[in-house]
Structures are given as structure tokens and as C-alpha cells.
Design a protein around this motif. Structure first.
Motif, PDB file in Angstrom:
ATOM      1  N   LYS A   1       0.806  -1.218   0.000  1.00  0.00           N
ATOM      2  CA  LYS A   1       0.000   0.000   0.000  1.00  0.00           C
ATOM      3  C   LYS A   1       0.842   1.273   0.000  1.00  0.00           C
ATOM      4  O   LYS A   1       0.521   2.242  -0.691  1.00  0.00           O
ATOM      5  N   TYR A   2       1.958   1.262   0.747  1.00  0.00           N
ATOM      6  CA  TYR A   2       2.650   2.513   1.022  1.00  0.00           C
ATOM      7  C   TYR A   2       4.029   2.663   0.383  1.00  0.00           C
ATOM      8  O   TYR A   2       4.590   3.766   0.432  1.00  0.00           O
ATOM      9  N   THR A   3       4.601   1.620  -0.172  1.00  0.00           N
ATOM     10  CA  THR A   3       5.993   1.716  -0.601  1.00  0.00           C
ATOM     11  C   THR A   3       6.149   1.615  -2.120  1.00  0.00           C
ATOM     12  O   THR A   3       5.287   1.119  -2.836  1.00  0.00           O
TER      13      THR A   3
ATOM     14  N   SER B   1       6.697   0.035  10.526  1.00  0.00           N
ATOM     15  CA  SER B   1       6.710   0.772  11.795  1.00  0.00           C
ATOM     16  C   SER B   1       6.446   2.267  11.650  1.00  0.00           C
ATOM     17  O   SER B   1       6.111   2.931  12.628  1.00  0.00           O
ATOM     18  N   TRP B   2       6.611   2.825  10.436  1.00  0.00           N
ATOM     19  CA  TRP B   2       6.404   4.264  10.254  1.00  0.00           C
ATOM     20  C   TRP B   2       4.903   4.578  10.320  1.00  0.00           C
ATOM     21  O   TRP B   2       4.106   4.063   9.556  1.00  0.00           O
ATOM     22  N   GLY B   3       4.543   5.437  11.280  1.00  0.00           N
ATOM     23  CA  GLY B   3       3.141   5.795  11.454  1.00  0.00           C
ATOM     24  C   GLY B   3       2.350   4.776  12.249  1.00  0.00           C
ATOM     25  O   GLY B   3       1.118   4.798  12.227  1.00  0.00           O
ATOM     26  N   ARG B   4       3.032   3.894  12.978  1.00  0.00           N
ATOM     27  CA  ARG B   4       2.349   2.843  13.726  1.00  0.00           C
ATOM     28  C   ARG B   4       2.721   2.916  15.205  1.00  0.00           C
ATOM     29  O   ARG B   4       3.817   3.344  15.579  1.00  0.00           O
ATOM     30  N   ARG B   5       1.786   2.483  16.049  1.00  0.00           N
ATOM     31  CA  ARG B   5       2.030   2.477  17.490  1.00  0.00           C
ATOM     32  C   ARG B   5       3.256   1.620  17.806  1.00  0.00           C
ATOM     33  O   ARG B   5       3.400   0.508  17.326  1.00  0.00           O
TER      34      ARG B   5
ATOM     35  N   LEU C   1      -2.152  10.090  15.950  1.00  0.00           N
ATOM     36  CA  LEU C   1      -0.737   9.777  16.080  1.00  0.00           C
ATOM     37  C   LEU C   1      -0.293   8.709  15.086  1.00  0.00           C
ATOM     38  O   LEU C   1       0.850   8.686  14.650  1.00  0.00           O
ATOM     39  N   TYR C   2      -1.210   7.802  14.729  1.00  0.00           N
ATOM     40  CA  TYR C   2      -0.842   6.638  13.928  1.00  0.00           C
ATOM     41  C   TYR C   2      -1.753   6.525  12.705  1.00  0.00           C
ATOM     42  O   TYR C   2      -2.862   7.059  12.670  1.00  0.00           O
ATOM     43  N   PHE C   3      -1.287   5.796  11.709  1.00  0.00           N
ATOM     44  CA  PHE C   3      -2.101   5.557  10.518  1.00  0.00           C
ATOM     45  C   PHE C   3      -3.332   4.746  10.919  1.00  0.00           C
ATOM     46  O   PHE C   3      -3.228   3.738  11.625  1.00  0.00           O
ATOM     47  N   ALA C   4      -4.473   5.174  10.438  1.00  0.00           N
ATOM     48  CA  ALA C   4      -5.683   4.381  10.628  1.00  0.00           C
ATOM     49  C   ALA C   4      -5.709   3.244   9.608  1.00  0.00           C
ATOM     50  O   ALA C   4      -5.047   3.294   8.571  1.00  0.00           O
ATOM     51  N   GLN C   5      -6.461   2.200   9.903  1.00  0.00           N
ATOM     52  CA  GLN C   5      -6.542   1.058   8.986  1.00  0.00           C
ATOM     53  C   GLN C   5      -7.078   1.518   7.628  1.00  0.00           C
ATOM     54  O   GLN C   5      -8.078   2.230   7.546  1.00  0.00           O
ATOM     55  N   ASN C   6      -6.376   1.138   6.577  1.00  0.00           N
ATOM     56  CA  ASN C   6      -6.746   1.474   5.190  1.00  0.00           C
ATOM     57  C   ASN C   6      -6.692   2.971   4.896  1.00  0.00           C
ATOM     58  O   ASN C   6      -7.258   3.432   3.899  1.00  0.00           O
ATOM     59  N   GLU C   7      -6.033   3.734   5.748  1.00  0.00           N
ATOM     60  CA  GLU C   7      -5.926   5.176   5.502  1.00  0.00           C
ATOM     61  C   GLU C   7      -5.063   5.443   4.279  1.00  0.00           C
ATOM     62  O   GLU C   7      -4.012   4.823   4.091  1.00  0.00           O
ATOM     63  N   GLU C   8      -5.502   6.382   3.462  1.00  0.00           N
ATOM     64  CA  GLU C   8      -4.706   6.806   2.320  1.00  0.00           C
ATOM     65  C   GLU C   8      -3.719   7.869   2.787  1.00  0.00           C
ATOM     66  O   GLU C   8      -4.113   8.885   3.344  1.00  0.00           O
ATOM     67  N   VAL C   9      -2.451   7.622   2.575  1.00  0.00           N
ATOM     68  CA  VAL C   9      -1.403   8.530   3.017  1.00  0.00           C
ATOM     69  C   VAL C   9      -0.502   8.841   1.836  1.00  0.00           C
ATOM     70  O   VAL C   9      -0.049   7.937   1.136  1.00  0.00           O
TER      71      VAL C   9
END
Length: 744
Positions: free
Chosen positions: A286-288, A361-365, A565-573
Motif C-alpha cells: 500500500k505505502y511503498t 513501523s512508520w506511522g504505527r504504534r 498519532l498513527y495511521f488508521a486502517q486502510n488510511e490513504e497517506v
């Protein structure tokens, strides 16, 4: 220009003012009526934030009924300190009491024989001299031929002065000599840097990997506190270090890696995590960007290959990779702070950034949280003139990815060259002892000898003051207001520093110096307030508070304005990179001719009889600036040289024996250093604490105590990507004398 500017021992002339006995601070508690016999409610307090290190923890300065400072403690509302200061912070009062402080402005003069000395002068005379010299340089060469080298809060005021003058050659050694490769690596991977304090969710992590990061010794206060809490909750600590550090003693795994091979280990961890499918598949998809290119490039870095490079056994490499996977995404491969080691540092930190991304780990608790910072609005002033050239013009197109000025770049641009039409001719040096901060002291002195003017602002007679044309004594942080501290973190916060006492001797705050100089140089419009209190009150009111309120509370917290503080599930970033994603394959590097995926290359080995010089920090000292502090000297008054017992036996060296160190270029330490024989250091390396071996006798408590690692760092490996100075490619051997023949 050689020997144009002689080194002058400031001690011969700083006799003005009232001297305090050196035992004052140490014996204060024995005097009747002082803090140990007073309840906090009976003491008066003023807010501050600490200047002993860059963490800038907010606290309270307590005074008795006589107005004497008795103690400094943390502010409970401060996210940097959580109400607790480290040993340096509580010892900050020693800076105020130190009788070796600079006391009066001084100007370099020559007598009839040509001998140079310093003359004590009034503030008007000193500032008139500086203003006249700067304006002369501006008229003859342009304002761009001036530079500011700075560390500490006062740099913001001198920075504004320099920009108003027409130069933006403003550099802090903390960038090119410390964290710059890390910032460039994370910007090109995630689209944003880490800044300070770093956005590490250590308190919630399940696995913390420290690779050359000495938490507990470098005293990044809130991180040390959070690490302690994480350990109490069962977090795993993995420490990679040639030395058994304090952090290693708290670790589940200690990997005593061969120095200079850290990148090999990181690339192997990446390979193991990919090959075993231990990476966060959904997150990566999703993010990389560039996963397949990364996978193909690291396939050759197997644990068996790495064993021959790093000396870390293959099963340990696999176990630690699995430990990270089991904790993910609540895992942090700590990016470190002082990361300028071997010249490939940006690529090494790229590998750190990539490994964190693979584990999600980026954007995660428990990984990296999203920061907030309160923006401080400044009163409108005229637009700064645009410089016609900068320090970059001396670099020949190199280091375009450096997002801040390089202190070593300013140094290079000061030495005349056939490729430059004008070299830098004036330095303002604020709060940084460049002779112990910049590597290759010979080059720094060469640059200084080519200056028309060097102004040094400091609280103490550090080595750099001996080369100054003008010395301006700054009062300590306990005696002045400073700019609003706006801290990034889980929520925004601001803090006030205000004077707890009047300035001692004839010292002044940086704000006053910069404003007075601006007035003498025709730049008064850039400093529109009559007093610093008026300026601070105006700025605080833009933030919904006031100077009066901040004097009462010290710290103000702000609610989060933006997302969680953290990415929400399925959040578009969307990330601020060329692809809008986390770049495992760096398009920026590819476009600039650098490897888009890190590659390992070997570094040089020590010659027979030589050992790699490794240096570090102590929890009670900050760089070289606190080595003379009367409170902190009691905790550590000199450094030692850690030598493995095997090496000590080969050389016949005993524990506690004083020796001299000689580096690969024949440089011998000015002073001897006592040996600590210990299994806690590898046989191919020696270790010493940075910041000792001071050569100015005016520093009465630290003169000649221990050896200076800075003096021995003459081989510098420049990072080709951003210009950072790799300083761990130096090797030393042992001498039982200083190499000087006794005079008959």
C-alpha cells in the motif's frame, strides 16, 4: 597567512569581576539556610529550559530568600523532561557559578614588538569594532563573505542579524558533524526528516534496535525514560555495538559488531526479512515504492556472507531479524543521532529507514508516530536581502541534497581557491568550540588564518576563543530570556526561559548583542522591539497566552490539530517523495547519480599495532562544553581509554596506566590518558569519551585532564551525498611518552 593570528591564552587577561571560590557550588549545601533545609514552598521559582544539551528540557529554577540559585528541577508538564532532569540538567547551576567564565569583552591587539594579546574593552568599543569590520568586508567583498557558525539558542538572533546583513551562510556543526546523513536518508525515503526530538514511540515499542546509539549515555532525556518504561513492560532490546555499552547491559541481544560493517548487517537483515516473508506485506504493497528492485539488490547479502564481514554469527542475525518480525509493527530500528562515521553514512541510514518501512513501523504504534509542532509567529520585519552567492558556490556542485548549510563547507569556502572569486572573510562563532567540534583541526586553523575577522561569543574561554579577534562574553541560560522553545512531539508544546538571576560580571544575552550590533550597522529595523520581554509577550499572545502567564506556568501544551498519532486502517497517506510513497528505491538518489538502493563497500583496516578510534558520550557531560562545570566535574573529571585485556597484555599496559595515543598521521595526543582494561571493548578498537583534553589553562578544572579525540581525528571521509564528515576512519597506537625530547 600562516601564523597571522596567534593563539592567545585568554587566562592572562580575564581578571575583571568578582571571583567565586571553586568550592562554592560544591559546598553550598553546607551553608546555613540553603536548599537542603528549606521546603520547596519556601523557595521562589522561575521557569527555564535547559541549555546544557540540545534536548532543552523545561524546568524550574529555585532560589532562596537571598536570591541564590539552589536547584533546578524538571517541569511536570514538559514532554521533554516529564518533570525529571538528567545529571547534566540538574548540574546546570554549575555553569552560573563557574569562576572561570568569560567576564568582559576583549579585542586582539599587538604591541610595539608585534606580540599579540587581548585587551579588555567596553561593550560599545567591542561592538563598534565588529560593526566597522563587517561593514568594511561588505563594502569591499560583499555581505556573502560572512558566515555564522552556531550552536545553542542565541543562534536565532545572530542568524537574523546575518540574514539582515545579506548572508545566509549559517551553519550548525550538529548537521554535517552529527545528524545530517540521517535527515537526508529519511527525507529521501519518507519525504520528511526526523528533527528533534525524534518521533520515536519508544514507550509503546515491543522491540528497540540500537545500532551505534548509546541511550542512557547520551542522555536524550525523554527517550531514556521511555526506554526504561518499555523494558519494564517486557520490550526486547537489541544492541549492535563494538562496545558493551549501558544499553547493551539492558539488552536481550548484544551484537559486538566489527566496526565499519554496520551497513553489511543492515542489508543482511533486510534480505532475511524479505526471504522469509517477515515483512508487512499489506503495508509494503500500500505505502511503498521499489520493493522488487530492493529485493533483487539485497539477495546477495546472506547471513553467511555477513558473518565473514561483521563477525556476527548467521544464527544470531536470523534470530534478531525474527525478533523484529515478531514485534512488528511495534518495532523501532533507532536512527541514532551522531551518525557521521565512515563516509557512506547516508546510505547506512537509508538502510535503517528501509528496514523500518519493511516492518511497517512508520506511522504505527510502537514505531514512529506523527508529530505536531506549534508554529511561533514573529513580528513582521523588512524582507531579508537575497544573497548573490552562498557557501555552496565553493562546493563545485557537490552536496545538493544537503538541506542545511555544512559547517565544514563554510570552512572549505573560507580557504582561498582558484575556483572561487571570493572566499568567506568573517566568522561569527556562537556557542561552539570549533577546535573540538570540526574534524581535522589543521584545516580549521588554516581557515581561521585566512579570516579578516573572527568574533567568538561564548560563556567560557574555550580553545576557539584564543584565535578570536573579538570575544563577547555571553551570560548563561540562567541569566537571560531566550526565544520561545517550540517542541515537536505527540502534541505541540511551548516553554519559556527567563532570567532567574541578574547576569554575572559584564556578560550579556545574545538578543542584546545582536540588537546592539544591528543598530550600529544600520539594521535596526530587523529588531523592532525595545526589550526582549516586549517581543516575547507579543509572540506569546499570538499563541493565546502571554509572558505573564508563561512566567507562572513555564510550559503550555496544545491539543492535536490534525490527524491521529498513527495511521488508521486502510488510511490513504501521501508521502512527500517523488512517487508519493515510501521509497525503498530512491528516485532522488537515482536522479542525482547515487545508488538508489544501498550497497555495501569495505572500509580500510588498521595497520598492525593500530586500533580503530571509537568515541562516545557520558551521561554527565555534553560534548566539551561541560568539562569544566564545577558540579559535573565531581561526577567525571577526565576520560579513560578502554583497551581489551588481550591488547593490554600484548603491550604490557596496566589498568590505570597513563599513556599517549598516536594516530595514523603521526599526531600524538597533547596529554596522556589513563587506561581502562576491560572486556567491554573489542580487541580491534579502543574507546574514549569525547570532550576532554582541554589545552586552555583558564579552564582550571579540566585543563590537561584526559585526551582529546578531536585532536586525533585527522582523516575525514566525506559523505558524497550530503557532505557529512565521517570521523571513525582513524586509528591509534600507544606511546609511553609524548614524543618530545627533554631539553637539557
Amino acid at each position: 597567512m600562516a601564523n597571522r593570528r596567534e593563539f592567545i591564552k585568554v587566562s592572562a587577561l580575564t581578571t575583571g569581576g568578582v571571583l567565586l571560590a571553586g568550592a562554592y557550588a560544591r559546598k553550598a549545601y553546607a551553608r546555613e539556610g540553603l536548599t537542603p533545609f528549606k521546603k520547596p514552598s519556601e523557595l521562589r521559582r522561575t521557569p527555564t529550559y535547559c541549555e546544557v544539551c540540545f534536548w532543552k528540557c523545561a524546568g524550574w529554577v529555585y532560589k532562596n530568600e537571598h536570591g541564590e540559585i539552589k536547584k533546578i528541577i524538571g517541569n511536570d508538564d514538559d514532554p521533554a523532561s516529564n518533570g525529571r532532569l538528567c545529571p547534566r540538567g540538574t548540574g546546570g547551576v554549575g555553569m552560573y557559578h563557574d569562576e572561570d567564565r568569560l567576564k568582559n569583552p576583549m579585542i586582539r591587539v599587538s604591541d610595539s614588538s608585534g606580540k599579540q594579546t587581548f585587551k579588555e574593552v567596553s561593550w560599545d568599543e567591542a561592538l563598534d569594532f565588529v560593526a566597522e569590520k563587517l561593514n568594511k568586508i561588505k563594502a569591499e567583498h560583499g555581505p556573502e563573505c560572512t558566515a555564522l557558525l552556531t550552536h545553542g539558542s542565541g543562534g536565532s538572533y545572530f542568524g537574523n542579524l546575518l540574514k539582515a546583513f545579506g548572508s545566509n551562510n549559517i551553519a550548525a556543526p550538529s548537521y554535517a558533524q552529527c545528524r545530517g546523513p540521517r535527515e537526508v536518508a529519511f527525507i529521501t525515503t519518507y519525504g520528511e526528516g526526523l528533527n528533534s526530538p525524534e518521533n520515536l514511540d519508544i514507550r509503546d515499542t515491543r522491540c528497540l534496535v540500537l545500532i551505534g546509539s548509546h541511550l542512557g549515555e547520551n542522555m536524550h532525556n525523554s527517550q531514556v525514560q521511555e526506554m526504561s518504561d518499555a523494558i519494564d513492560r517486557g520490550a526486547s532490546i537489541i544492541t549492535v555495538d563494538p562496545r558493551f555499552s549501558t544499553a547493551a547491559s539492558k539488552s536481550k541481544f548484544w551484537l559486538p559488531i566489527k566496526p565499519s560493517t554496520d551497513l553489511a548487517l543492515l542489508l543482511t537483515w533486510i534480505n532475511v526479512i524479505i526471504e522469509n516473508e517477515w515483512y508487512d506485506k499489506a503495508y509494503v504493497e500500500k505505502y511503498t515504492y521499489g520493493f522488487e528492485q530492493l529485493k533483487a539488490e539485497v539477495k546477495k547479502y546472506t547471513p553467511e556472507w555477513a558473518y565473514g564481514i561483521t563477525t556476527i554469527k548467521p544464527d544470531v542475525i536470523r534470530q534478531t531479524a525474527k525478533e523484529m518480525h515478531d514485534a512488528a509493527p511495534s518495532v523501532i530500528i533507532h536512527p541514532g543521532r551522531h551518525v557521521t562515521w565512515y563516509g557512506d553514512d547516508t546510505q547506512r541510514l537509508r538502510a535503517v529507514a528501509i528496514l523500518n518501512a519493511l516492518l511497517g513501523s512508520w506511522g504505527r504504534r510502537g514505531g514512529f508516530y506523527r508529530t505536531e509542532k506549534t508554529s511561533v509567529k514573529h513580528f513582521p520585519v523588512p524582507e531579508f536581502p537575497k544573497p548573490s552567492r552562498t557557501w555552496r558556490d565553493a562546493m563545485g556542485g557537490k552536496f545538493e541534497l544537503a538541506d542545511l548549510a555544512l559547517a565544514n563547507g563554510v570552512c572549505d569556502a573560507t580557504i582561498p581557491s582558484a575556483t572561487m572569486d571570493c572566499h568567506i572573510r568573517a566568522w561569527i562563532v556562537n556557542g561552539t568550540n570549533l577546535l573540538k567540534t570540526l574534524p581535522d583541526r589543521r584545516k580549521t586553523i588554516e581557515a581561521i588564518q585566512n579570516l579578516d575577522l573572527m568574533v567568538v561569543i561564548d560563556t567560557m574561554p574555550m580553545e576557539i576563543t584564543g584565535f578570536a579577534d573579538v570575544i563577547l562574553p555571553e551570560c548563561t541560560y540562567l541569566e537571560r530570556y531566550d526565544s520561545i522553545r517550540s517542541l515537536q512531539g505527540r502534541q505541540g508544546s511551548i516553554a519559556l526561559r527567563m532570567p532567574a538571576v541578574e547576569p554575572k560580571y559584564n556578560s550579556k544575552p545574545a538578543w542584546w548583542m545582536a540588537k546592539e550590533l544591528a543598530g550600529k550597522m544600520g539594521l535596526g529595523a530587523y529588531f523592532p522591539f525595545d526589550t526582549q520581554e516586549e517581543e516575547l509577550d507579543w509572540e506569546f499572545k499570538q499563541l493565546g497566552t502571554s509572558l505573564e502567564e508563561m512566567q507562572r506556568i513555564g510550559v503550555k501544551l496544545f491539543d492535536r490539530k490534525y490527524n491521529d498519532l498513527y495511521f488508521a486502517q486502510n488510511e490513504e497517506v501521501e508521502f512527500f517523495t517523488n512517487t508519493g510513497k515510501i521509497e525503498l528505491y530512491s528516485t532522488t538518489f537515482a536522479n542525482n547519480g547515487f545508488d538508489p538502493v544501498p550497497k555495501f563497500t569495505k572500509h580500510e583496516e588498521p595497520a598492525p599495532g593500530f586500533y580503530r578510534l571509537i568515541y562516545g558520550r557520558a551521561p554527565m557531560h555534553t560534548f566539551s562544553r561541560t568539562a569544566n562545570n564545577p558540579n559535573l566535574v565531581d561526577l567525571m573529571d577526565e576520560n579513560t581509554c578502554w583497551i581489551n585485556p588481550k591488547v593490554a597484555k600484548e603491550w604490557g599496559i596496566q589498568n590505570g596506566q597513563p599513556i599517549w595515543l598516536e594516530n595514523q598521521d603521526g599526531i600524538i595526543s597533547e596529554f596522556p590518558i589513563k587506561v581502562r582494561v576491560t572486556e567491554r571493548i573489542r580487541f580491534d578498537s579502543i574507546y574514549m569519551i569525547h570532550g576532554f583534553g582541554h589545552s586552555n589553562k583558564k579552564l582550571s578544572r579540566t585543563y590537561g585532564r584526559g585526551a582529546s579525540d578531536s585532536q586525533l581525528i585527522t582523516r575525514v571521509h566525506i559523505d558524497p551525498i550530503m557532505g557529512g564528515t565521517g570521523m571513525r576512519g582513524n586509528f591509534v597506537t600507544f606511546r609511553f611518552d609524548n614524543g618530545k625530547k627533554e631539553q637539557s
